[in-house]
Design a protein around this motif. Structure first.
Motif, PDB file in Angstrom:
ATOM      1  N   PHE A   1      -0.162 -44.794 -10.882  1.00 21.69           N
ATOM      2  CA  PHE A   1      -0.193 -44.355 -12.269  1.00 21.69           C
ATOM      3  C   PHE A   1      -1.261 -43.292 -12.474  1.00 21.69           C
ATOM      4  CE2 PHE A   1      -2.192 -44.774 -16.486  1.00 21.69           C
ATOM      5  CZ  PHE A   1      -1.123 -44.469 -17.303  1.00 21.69           C
TER       6      PHE A   1
ATOM      7  N   VAL B   1      -0.667 -38.903 -14.046  1.00 24.66           N
ATOM      8  CA  VAL B   1      -0.591 -38.741 -15.497  1.00 24.66           C
ATOM      9  C   VAL B   1      -1.657 -37.765 -15.958  1.00 24.66           C
ATOM     10  CG1 VAL B   1       0.335 -41.053 -15.877  1.00 24.66           C
ATOM     11  CG2 VAL B   1      -2.141 -40.694 -15.930  1.00 24.66           C
ATOM     12  N   THR B   2      -1.447 -37.206 -17.132  1.00 22.67           N
ATOM     13  CA  THR B   2      -2.461 -36.328 -17.706  1.00 22.67           C
ATOM     14  C   THR B   2      -3.610 -37.176 -18.251  1.00 22.67           C
ATOM     15  OG1 THR B   2      -1.536 -36.359 -19.936  1.00 22.67           O
ATOM     16  CG2 THR B   2      -0.670 -34.705 -18.391  1.00 22.67           C
TER      17      THR B   2
ATOM     18  N   GLN C   1      -2.582 -38.754 -21.506  1.00 20.72           N
ATOM     19  CA  GLN C   1      -1.733 -39.935 -21.339  1.00 20.72           C
ATOM     20  C   GLN C   1      -2.557 -41.155 -20.928  1.00 20.72           C
ATOM     21  OE1 GLN C   1       0.889 -38.064 -18.464  1.00 20.72           O
ATOM     22  NE2 GLN C   1       2.612 -38.136 -19.881  1.00 20.72           N
ATOM     23  N   TYR C   2      -3.494 -40.937 -20.015  1.00 18.59           N
ATOM     24  CA  TYR C   2      -4.355 -42.031 -19.577  1.00 18.59           C
ATOM     25  C   TYR C   2      -5.142 -42.597 -20.747  1.00 18.59           C
ATOM     26  CZ  TYR C   2      -8.901 -43.841 -18.146  1.00 18.59           C
ATOM     27  OH  TYR C   2     -10.056 -44.580 -18.056  1.00 18.59           O
TER      28      TYR C   2
ATOM     29  N   GLU D   1      -2.980 -44.684 -23.033  1.00 19.42           N
ATOM     30  CA  GLU D   1      -2.744 -46.011 -22.454  1.00 19.42           C
ATOM     31  C   GLU D   1      -3.986 -46.879 -22.564  1.00 19.42           C
ATOM     32  OE1 GLU D   1       0.002 -47.521 -20.984  1.00 19.42           O
ATOM     33  OE2 GLU D   1       1.087 -45.867 -21.913  1.00 19.42           O
TER      34      GLU D   1
ATOM     35  N   ASP E   1      -5.539 -47.989  -9.773  1.00 19.39           N
ATOM     36  CA  ASP E   1      -4.200 -48.590  -9.809  1.00 19.39           C
ATOM     37  C   ASP E   1      -4.243 -50.052  -9.368  1.00 19.39           C
ATOM     38  OD1 ASP E   1      -2.313 -46.583 -10.722  1.00 19.39           O
ATOM     39  OD2 ASP E   1      -2.801 -45.468  -8.919  1.00 19.39           O
TER      40      ASP E   1
END
Length: 219
Positions: free
Chosen positions: A14, A18-19, A22-23, A26, A89
């Motif tokens: 993950f 991701v940008t 985005q991180y 989340e 991760d």
């Protein structure tokens, strides 16, 4: 150095795909993972990246005498960054596994026993990941300390930032180990005691390196 704990299932990475936006979305969401454990691993990854960056800026003609050391530091820091990213991760997966273990049925003595065993195994794995992050923080701090006397002075503050990131990785990981071992038996939790003691030493070294960088900046 510790290798990232192996995954119990095939999962797509993950954090490497991701940008940043985005991180952070989340991280801010009301979901079990990512959380503080992943943040700790990413602190380590950022610290390693900063060390590698300073080392790459120390490849000028005037740095030729130090080139073998610099090249080794670059290689080691890049490897530490990759391991730390993988640990982010691994932490998310381990935390998810703990939640799944607690949701196992407990309607019969057999189910209770299986659930208890599964919870313990998941908690141990969830503590192993931040323990590996502490290993990475230790390595990054050692590389930063080795780089400080020979690193390009124009980017010396980034060595301090790397030390601060390694410190944060270690102390945040300490919290995540403590919360997981609190639910284990004493015998199971005791295996992590040496790692928790190491955090105090890492913190002291990081604070000392931060002070050394400040001294270098202030002259």
């Amino acid at each position: 150095m510790s290798q990232p704990p192996t995954s119990s299932k095939e999962t797509a990475p993950f954090f490497g795909g991701v940008t940043l936006a985005q991180y952070l979305t989340e991280l801010a969401a009301k979901v079990p993972a990512p959380g503080g454990g992943a943040v700790a691993a990413l602190h380590a990854a950022q610290g390693a990246a900063l060390v590698a960056m300073v080392a790459r800026y120390t490849t000028r003609a005037k740095d030729a005498d130090h080139r073998p050391v610099i090249d080794r530091i670059i290689e080691a820091a890049d490897a530490a960054r990759d391991r730390a990213l993988a640990l982010a991760d691994a932490d998310a997966e381990a935390f998810t596994a703990v939640g799944a273990a607690y949701k196992l049925p407990k309607n019969t003595p057999e189910e209770v026993a299986e659930r208890t065993e599964a919870i313990a195994a998941a908690l141990i794995q969830a503590a192993r990941v931040p323990a590996a992050v502490i290993d990475e923080a230790d390595e990054i701090l050692s590389l930063a300390a080795e780089l400080l006397p020979i690193g390009n002075p124009n980017v010396v503050t980034d060595i301090g930032a790397a030390a601060d990131a390694a410190r944060a990785a270690a102390t945040s990981s300490q919290l995540n180990i403590e919360i997981n071992v609190a639910s284990l038996s004493a015998a199971q939790g005791d295996r992590f005691a040496p790692m928790l003691i190491r955090v105090e030493e890492i913190t002291a070294r990081a604070d000392g390196l931060h002070a050394d960088v400040l001294h270098a900046v202030r002259g």
